[in-house]
Design an enzyme around this catalytic site. Structure first.
Site, short mmCIF file in Angstrom:
data_model
loop_
_atom_site.label_atom_id
_atom_site.label_comp_id
_atom_site.label_asym_id
_atom_site.label_seq_id
_atom_site.Cartn_x
_atom_site.Cartn_y
_atom_site.Cartn_z
N ALA A 165 0.99 -1.17 -0.16
CA ALA A 165 0.17 0.01 -0.07
C ALA A 165 0.96 1.26 -0.22
CB ALA A 165 -0.98 0.07 1.04
N HIS A 217 7.25 5.45 1.56
CA HIS A 217 8.00 4.25 1.06
C HIS A 217 8.84 4.74 -0.10
CE1 HIS A 217 4.39 2.46 2.48
NE2 HIS A 217 4.88 1.76 3.27
N GLY A 263 12.08 4.09 7.71
CA GLY A 263 11.54 5.48 7.94
C GLY A 263 11.72 5.77 9.33
N GLN A 264 12.12 7.04 9.63
CA GLN A 264 12.13 7.58 10.71
C GLN A 264 10.71 7.55 11.43
OE1 GLN A 264 14.42 8.86 13.03
NE2 GLN A 264 13.08 9.60 14.59
N LYS A 265 9.86 7.47 10.50
CA LYS A 265 8.48 7.47 11.05
C LYS A 265 8.26 6.50 12.10
CE LYS A 265 3.69 7.37 10.49
NZ LYS A 265 3.47 5.71 10.18
N VAL A 300 7.95 11.43 5.55
CA VAL A 300 7.38 12.27 4.67
C VAL A 300 6.08 12.50 4.92
CG1 VAL A 300 6.55 12.18 2.18
CG2 VAL A 300 8.81 11.27 3.05
N SER A 302 0.12 4.19 5.42
CA SER A 302 -0.99 3.34 4.79
C SER A 302 -2.30 3.28 5.42
CB SER A 302 -0.33 1.89 4.63
OG SER A 302 0.92 1.91 4.04
P1 AMP Z 1 5.41 -0.04 6.47
O1 AMP Z 1 4.98 -0.68 5.11
O2 AMP Z 1 4.34 0.87 7.06
O3 AMP Z 1 5.80 -1.21 7.38
O4 AMP Z 1 6.41 1.00 6.11
C1 AMP Z 1 7.74 0.52 5.64
C2 AMP Z 1 8.72 1.50 5.63
O5 AMP Z 1 8.32 2.57 5.32
C3 AMP Z 1 9.14 1.46 7.45
O6 AMP Z 1 10.66 1.51 7.45
C4 AMP Z 1 8.51 2.86 7.46
O7 AMP Z 1 8.96 3.61 8.67
C5 AMP Z 1 8.72 3.68 6.14
N1 AMP Z 1 7.61 4.70 6.31
C6 AMP Z 1 6.33 4.63 6.32
N2 AMP Z 1 5.68 5.88 6.41
C7 AMP Z 1 6.76 6.75 6.28
C8 AMP Z 1 6.58 8.05 6.05
N3 AMP Z 1 5.65 8.83 6.19
N4 AMP Z 1 7.83 8.86 6.10
C9 AMP Z 1 9.17 7.98 5.95
N5 AMP Z 1 9.05 6.76 6.01
C10 AMP Z 1 7.86 5.98 6.10
#
Ligand code: AMP
Length: 281
Positions: free
Chosen positions: A32, A37, A147-149, A176, A186
């Site tokens: 998603a 990402h 991501g630092q998120k 971001v 997502s």
């Molecule tokens: P996820 O698909 O949610 O497991 O995220 C996959 C990677 O994307 C992880 O390293 C998250 O920290 C990064 N990520 C998710 N959202 C953001 C964002 N808004 N800004 C930067 N990195 C993100």
């Protein structure tokens, strides 16, 4: 872009991609995909010779009452986005490929895994570190981009890499945001119009803490209490935690005298959202 659904295919594709000492970067995701990402993919492209992305909605990091079955899945759209970014390898295995019957081995980073999101989501980080360790073994990247998120996740993964001597460089990428400041996620897709606007309270609470810090307040308790007051303006949003911690150990700090992670999690309707910022004295 080579799409691999088995571990054997992924290993072969990654071996090819690394041939001639080329540096392979990995971006693990649950799909998603959004600009957050894609920013990791672009960082990986800039720092590596070849890039692998994984899409896997990892069941072991979801609690029994969490959103595993309704987690957004948009595989075709994700493929188009990654193709456009010039990604070399996409690893998107089915659950049985990663968790065949009878898996009893886990990777657990003790103590850190019970802090922040780990406290509210028991077992979550054990699922995260287990899947990330498996991906590191399958893909064998030189660098992996996170991501630092998900700041607590980043701390837990850095610790796993250090403690278990994984030969992988962990690269953290900035959060971001949407134009109005909401951190991309997502899970934002779950929010209806009212919830979408209420969700901005996370960002407002962080900004409040940052502003008071810049105005001279160094006591974590006072900054936290000012930030929590912001939540009074959105009674429908239920705060999970608002904490000020050391970014590596995730232990609470009392005074802000060095780099401090300010992290917040809250439930907006049935959607749990997180956000954070780092204060640098
Ligand atoms: P996820 O698909 O949610 O497991 O995220 C996959 C990677 O994307 C992880 O390293 C998250 O920290 C990064 N990520 C998710 N959202 C953001 C964002 N808004 N800004 C930067 N990195 C993100």
């Amino acid at each position: 872009m080579k799409i691999c659904s088995t571990i054997a295919e992924a290993r072969a594709a990654c071996l090819d991609a690394r041939a001639g000492r080329r540096r392979l970067g990995l971006v693990p995701t649950m799909g998603a995909l959004h600009e957050g990402h894609l920013s990791l993919v672009r960082a990986a492209e800039a720092q590596c010779d070849a890039v692998a992305v994984s899409i896997f909605v990892n069941p072991t990091q979801f609690g029994p009452a969490e959103d595993l079955s309704k987690y957004p899945r948009q595989f075709e759209r994700d493929c188009r986005l990654l193709e456009k970014e010039g990604v070399d390898i996409l690893f998107a295995p089915p659950v049985e490929e990663i968790y065949p019957d009878g898996l009893v081995t886990w990777v657990l980073v003790e103590s850190l895994s019970e802090k922040l999101d780990g406290r509210s989501r028991p077992g979550h980080f054990r699922g995260v570190t287990t899947i990330v360790a498996k991906l590191f073994h399958i893909i064998e990247p030189e660098a992996a981009f996170f991501g630092q998120k998900d700041a607590a996740q980043l701390a837990v993964i850095r610790r796993m890499v250090r403690d278990l001597n994984f030969p992988v460089e962990i690269v953290a990428c900035p959060i971001v945001r949407e134009p109005d400041g909401l951190a991309m996620s997502s899970r934002n897709a779950y929010l209806n119009r009212e919830e979408r606007s209420r969700a901005l309270v996370l960002q407002r609470s962080l900004q409040k803490a940052r502003q008071q810090f810049h105005d001279g307040e160094k006591s974590a308790a006072k900054l936290i209490s000012a930030a929590k007051e912001v939540f009074a303006s959105e009674p429908q949003v239920v705060l999970d935690y608002f904490e000020m911690v050391d970014p590596d150990t995730l232990d609470p700090v009392e005074r802000i005298s060095r780099r401090t992670l300010v992290a917040v999690a809250a439930h907006v309707g049935s959607t749990r959202l997180i956000d954070n910022l780092v204060l640098n004295p």
